[in-house]
Design a protein around this motif. Structure first.
Motif, PDB file in Angstrom:
ATOM      1  N   PHE A  18      10.073  -0.979  -4.726  1.00  0.00           N
ATOM      2  CA  PHE A  18       8.911  -1.119  -3.853  1.00  0.00           C
ATOM      3  C   PHE A  18       9.362  -1.465  -2.439  1.00  0.00           C
ATOM      4  O   PHE A  18      10.198  -2.352  -2.229  1.00  0.00           O
ATOM      5  CB  PHE A  18       7.985  -2.213  -4.381  1.00  0.00           C
ATOM      6  CG  PHE A  18       6.785  -2.472  -3.514  1.00  0.00           C
ATOM      7  CD1 PHE A  18       5.807  -1.499  -3.351  1.00  0.00           C
ATOM      8  CD2 PHE A  18       6.641  -3.679  -2.856  1.00  0.00           C
ATOM      9  CE1 PHE A  18       4.700  -1.738  -2.545  1.00  0.00           C
ATOM     10  CE2 PHE A  18       5.542  -3.929  -2.064  1.00  0.00           C
ATOM     11  CZ  PHE A  18       4.564  -2.952  -1.903  1.00  0.00           C
ATOM     12  N   SER A  19       8.795  -0.744  -1.457  1.00  0.00           N
ATOM     13  CA  SER A  19       9.145  -1.000  -0.055  1.00  0.00           C
ATOM     14  C   SER A  19       7.888  -1.014   0.804  1.00  0.00           C
ATOM     15  O   SER A  19       6.865  -0.407   0.460  1.00  0.00           O
ATOM     16  CB  SER A  19      10.126   0.054   0.467  1.00  0.00           C
ATOM     17  OG  SER A  19       9.574   1.353   0.369  1.00  0.00           O
ATOM     18  N   LEU A  20       7.976  -1.716   1.930  1.00  0.00           N
ATOM     19  CA  LEU A  20       6.893  -1.820   2.895  1.00  0.00           C
ATOM     20  C   LEU A  20       7.401  -1.417   4.273  1.00  0.00           C
ATOM     21  O   LEU A  20       8.595  -1.533   4.566  1.00  0.00           O
ATOM     22  CB  LEU A  20       6.356  -3.257   2.949  1.00  0.00           C
ATOM     23  CG  LEU A  20       5.565  -3.757   1.740  1.00  0.00           C
ATOM     24  CD1 LEU A  20       5.279  -5.250   1.908  1.00  0.00           C
ATOM     25  CD2 LEU A  20       4.254  -2.982   1.595  1.00  0.00           C
ATOM     26  N   GLY A  21       6.483  -0.947   5.104  1.00  0.00           N
ATOM     27  CA  GLY A  21       6.879  -0.573   6.451  1.00  0.00           C
ATOM     28  C   GLY A  21       5.728  -0.701   7.428  1.00  0.00           C
ATOM     29  O   GLY A  21       4.563  -0.873   7.048  1.00  0.00           O
ATOM     30  N   ALA A  22       6.052  -0.624   8.725  1.00  0.00           N
ATOM     31  CA  ALA A  22       5.045  -0.681   9.771  1.00  0.00           C
ATOM     32  C   ALA A  22       5.565   0.093  10.972  1.00  0.00           C
ATOM     33  O   ALA A  22       6.771   0.277  11.143  1.00  0.00           O
ATOM     34  CB  ALA A  22       4.744  -2.124  10.161  1.00  0.00           C
ATOM     35  N   GLY A  23       4.617   0.589  11.790  1.00  0.00           N
ATOM     36  CA  GLY A  23       5.040   1.368  12.936  1.00  0.00           C
ATOM     37  C   GLY A  23       4.037   1.320  14.069  1.00  0.00           C
ATOM     38  O   GLY A  23       2.889   0.870  13.903  1.00  0.00           O
ATOM     39  N   ILE A  24       4.487   1.789  15.221  1.00  0.00           N
ATOM     40  CA  ILE A  24       3.632   1.807  16.397  1.00  0.00           C
ATOM     41  C   ILE A  24       4.049   2.963  17.310  1.00  0.00           C
ATOM     42  O   ILE A  24       5.228   3.307  17.395  1.00  0.00           O
ATOM     43  CB  ILE A  24       3.712   0.458  17.161  1.00  0.00           C
ATOM     44  CG1 ILE A  24       2.743   0.449  18.342  1.00  0.00           C
ATOM     45  CG2 ILE A  24       5.129   0.172  17.620  1.00  0.00           C
ATOM     46  CD1 ILE A  24       2.626  -0.911  19.023  1.00  0.00           C
TER      47      ILE A  24
END
Length: 243
Positions: free
Chosen positions: A172-178
Motif C-alpha cells: 500500500f502506498s500514498l501520494g500527493a501532488g500539485i
C-alpha cells in the motif's frame, strides 16, 4: 622385529588419521541454478568462471558461476567503495565477503554505509543491475507493482507537474501532488493518490487498484476523481499492463 612392527603400526595409524581428517574437511555443498537445477556434491575445483562438483546422481559436472543462485549482497562503504559478493562470515566487528573480482575481503562494520541483498532479477549475464527506480509506474500511469515499505520518490513532468509517493507497506502506498499555477495567478490543481498492489506470481504477475482524487483551488465545484484497476505481466524491468 618388534621395532619394525611398531613402526608399521604407527604408519598405518597415521594414514588412517590423515584420511579421516581429509574426509572430515570435505564439505558437501548444494548449488541451485537460475535455470532450475539443484545439485549436491563435493567441490573438486574452482576457477573464476565455474565450479566443478562431484555429485552422486550426475557424476562430475561444471556449473557456470553466472548461472548460480547465491546469497549475494552489495556493501557500500563510507569512503564510496562498493563490493558485490557472498557474505561468508560475520561477527560483531567485521564482515567477510567473497567477491569474484577481489577474492575474500574483510570490512569493518564501522566502515559500512549500506548493505543490501541482491535478488536474482538484478543479475544480468552475471553482472549486477541496480533496482529499477521507476518500477511501479510508467511515464505517467501506474502499473501493477508497488513501492516497498519505506521507499519513496519525487516525480516532475514538464516542470509544473510535481508528485510525491511513499510506500506505507509493501502492498500500500500514498501520494500527493500539485501543479503550482498559482505562480502565474491562476487556479491551482492539487491531488492525492492511493494504490494497493498484490503479487499473484512473484516477478511474473501483479494486480493493483487505487484512486486519484483532486481539486482545483480557486474554482468552485472543481473536484475530480478516478478509480482504477489493472494487471501487470512481466518483471520489474520489463512488463506490460492492462487496466
Amino acid at each position: 622385529m618388534n621395532t619394525k612392527l611398531s613402526l608399521t603400526a604407527f604408519l598405518i595409524l597415521l594414514s588412517i588419521l590423515v584420511f579421516a581428517q581429509t574426509k572430515q574437511d570435505t564439505t558437501e555443498v548444494t548449488i541451485e541454478t537460475m535455470s532450475g537445477g539443484k545439485y549436491s556434491g563435493q567441490i573438486i575445483s574452482e576457477t573464476g568462471d565455474s565450479i566443478k562438483i562431484e555429485t552422486k546422481d550426475f557424476g562430475l559436472i561444471a556449473i557456470a558461476k553466472n548461472d548460480m543462485i547465491r546469497n549475494l549482497f552489495t556493501i557500500e562503504t563510507v569512503d564510496g567503495n562498493e563490493f558485490l559478493g557472498e557474505i561468508i562470515s560475520e561477527d560483531s566487528l567485521t564482515v567477510r565477503i567473497k567477491t569474484d573480482k577481489f577474492g575474500e575481503i574483510e570490512v569493518n562494520k564501522t566502515d559500512i554505509k549500506k548493505r543490501k541483498p541482491v535478488e536474482i532479477q538484478q543479475l544480468k549475464d552475471g553482472k549486477y543491475w541496480f533496482p529499477n527506480p521507476q518500477s511501479s509506474r510508467y511515464f505517467w500511469s501506474p502499473n501493477g507493482y508497488g513501492l516497498k515499505k519505506g521507499e519513496g520518490y519525487y516525480q516532475n513532468i514538464w516542470v509544473l507537474w510535481n508528485q510525491f509517493s511513499y510506500g506505507v507497506t509493501d502492498y500500500f502506498s500514498l501520494g500527493a501532488g500539485i501543479i503550482p499555477t498559482f505562480l502565474f495567478g491562476a487556479p491551482t490543481p492539487v491531488f492525492a493518490t492511493m494504490k494497493f498492489s498484490i503479487p499473484v506470481i512473484k516477478e511474473k504477475f501483479n494486480l493493483a487498484g487505487g484512486a486519484i482524487a483532486g481539486y482545483v483551488i480557486g474554482e468552485s465545484e472543481a473536484g475530480l476523481g478516478i478509480l482504477y484497476g489493472l494487471g501487470t505481466y512481466g518483471s520489474h524491468d520489463s512488463n506490460v499492463s492492462i487496466g
